[in-house]
Scaffold this motif. Sequence first.
Motif, PDB file in Angstrom:
ATOM      1  N   GLY A   5       0.824  -1.210   0.000  1.00 38.52           N
ATOM      2  CA  GLY A   5       0.000   0.000   0.000  1.00 38.52           C
ATOM      3  C   GLY A   5       0.855   1.254   0.000  1.00 38.52           C
ATOM      4  O   GLY A   5       0.586   2.217  -0.727  1.00 38.52           O
ATOM      5  N   LEU A   6       1.920   1.230   0.832  1.00 37.42           N
ATOM      6  CA  LEU A   6       2.843   2.365   0.870  1.00 37.42           C
ATOM      7  C   LEU A   6       3.607   2.492  -0.446  1.00 37.42           C
ATOM      8  O   LEU A   6       3.800   3.601  -0.951  1.00 37.42           O
ATOM      9  CB  LEU A   6       3.826   2.201   2.036  1.00 37.42           C
ATOM     10  N   VAL A   7       3.998   1.357  -1.001  1.00 37.52           N
ATOM     11  CA  VAL A   7       4.693   1.379  -2.295  1.00 37.52           C
ATOM     12  C   VAL A   7       3.800   2.005  -3.362  1.00 37.52           C
ATOM     13  O   VAL A   7       4.244   2.837  -4.154  1.00 37.52           O
ATOM     14  CB  VAL A   7       5.119  -0.054  -2.702  1.00 37.52           C
ATOM     15  N   ALA A   8       2.538   1.620  -3.381  1.00 37.31           N
ATOM     16  CA  ALA A   8       1.613   2.169  -4.375  1.00 37.31           C
ATOM     17  C   ALA A   8       1.402   3.667  -4.165  1.00 37.31           C
ATOM     18  O   ALA A   8       1.336   4.434  -5.130  1.00 37.31           O
ATOM     19  CB  ALA A   8       0.276   1.436  -4.295  1.00 37.31           C
ATOM     20  N   GLY A  12       2.504   6.229  -6.957  1.00 33.00           N
ATOM     21  CA  GLY A  12       1.411   7.037  -7.500  1.00 33.00           C
ATOM     22  C   GLY A  12       1.629   8.517  -7.258  1.00 33.00           C
ATOM     23  O   GLY A  12       1.343   9.350  -8.124  1.00 33.00           O
ATOM     24  N   GLY A  13       2.143   8.848  -6.087  1.00 34.55           N
ATOM     25  CA  GLY A  13       2.426  10.253  -5.790  1.00 34.55           C
ATOM     26  C   GLY A  13       3.513  10.806  -6.690  1.00 34.55           C
ATOM     27  O   GLY A  13       3.401  11.922  -7.201  1.00 34.55           O
ATOM     28  N   GLY A  14       4.560  10.028  -6.905  1.00 38.56           N
ATOM     29  CA  GLY A  14       5.631  10.470  -7.798  1.00 38.56           C
ATOM     30  C   GLY A  14       5.139  10.644  -9.222  1.00 38.56           C
ATOM     31  O   GLY A  14       5.473  11.625  -9.896  1.00 38.56           O
ATOM     32  N   THR A  18       4.834  14.249 -11.262  1.00 35.75           N
ATOM     33  CA  THR A  18       5.460  14.394 -12.577  1.00 35.75           C
ATOM     34  C   THR A  18       4.463  14.910 -13.603  1.00 35.75           C
ATOM     35  O   THR A  18       4.768  15.821 -14.378  1.00 35.75           O
ATOM     36  CB  THR A  18       6.037  13.037 -13.043  1.00 35.75           C
ATOM     37  N   ILE A  19       3.264  14.357 -13.619  1.00 38.40           N
ATOM     38  CA  ILE A  19       2.237  14.802 -14.567  1.00 38.40           C
ATOM     39  C   ILE A  19       1.845  16.254 -14.301  1.00 38.40           C
ATOM     40  O   ILE A  19       1.709  17.053 -15.243  1.00 38.40           O
ATOM     41  CB  ILE A  19       1.002  13.876 -14.486  1.00 38.40           C
ATOM     42  N   ILE A  20       1.698  16.617 -13.031  1.00 40.96           N
ATOM     43  CA  ILE A  20       1.324  18.001 -12.691  1.00 40.96           C
ATOM     44  C   ILE A  20       2.402  18.975 -13.139  1.00 40.96           C
ATOM     45  O   ILE A  20       2.109  20.036 -13.707  1.00 40.96           O
ATOM     46  CB  ILE A  20       1.043  18.123 -11.181  1.00 40.96           C
ATOM     47  N   VAL A  21       3.673  18.627 -12.917  1.00 39.79           N
ATOM     48  CA  VAL A  21       4.777  19.505 -13.336  1.00 39.79           C
ATOM     49  C   VAL A  21       4.796  19.652 -14.855  1.00 39.79           C
ATOM     50  O   VAL A  21       4.984  20.762 -15.372  1.00 39.79           O
ATOM     51  CB  VAL A  21       6.121  18.958 -12.807  1.00 39.79           C
TER      52      VAL A  21
END
Length: 47
Positions: A5-8, A12-14, A18-21
């Motif tokens: 769960g933490l890995v996901a 997902g956050g990374g 990246t998409i937002i930037v």
Amino acid sequence: MIDWGLVARVAGGGFGVTIIVLVVLSVAVWVIGLVAREPESKSKETR
């Protein structure tokens, strides 16, 4: 043991950041392109 769960969440956050930037950069380049093209189009109309 691996907390998947933490890995996901980290992956997902990374990916999300990246998409937002990339979206912010593309909008900034688009706006700068519009501003840079503005004087060029006005000078052609006055000639």
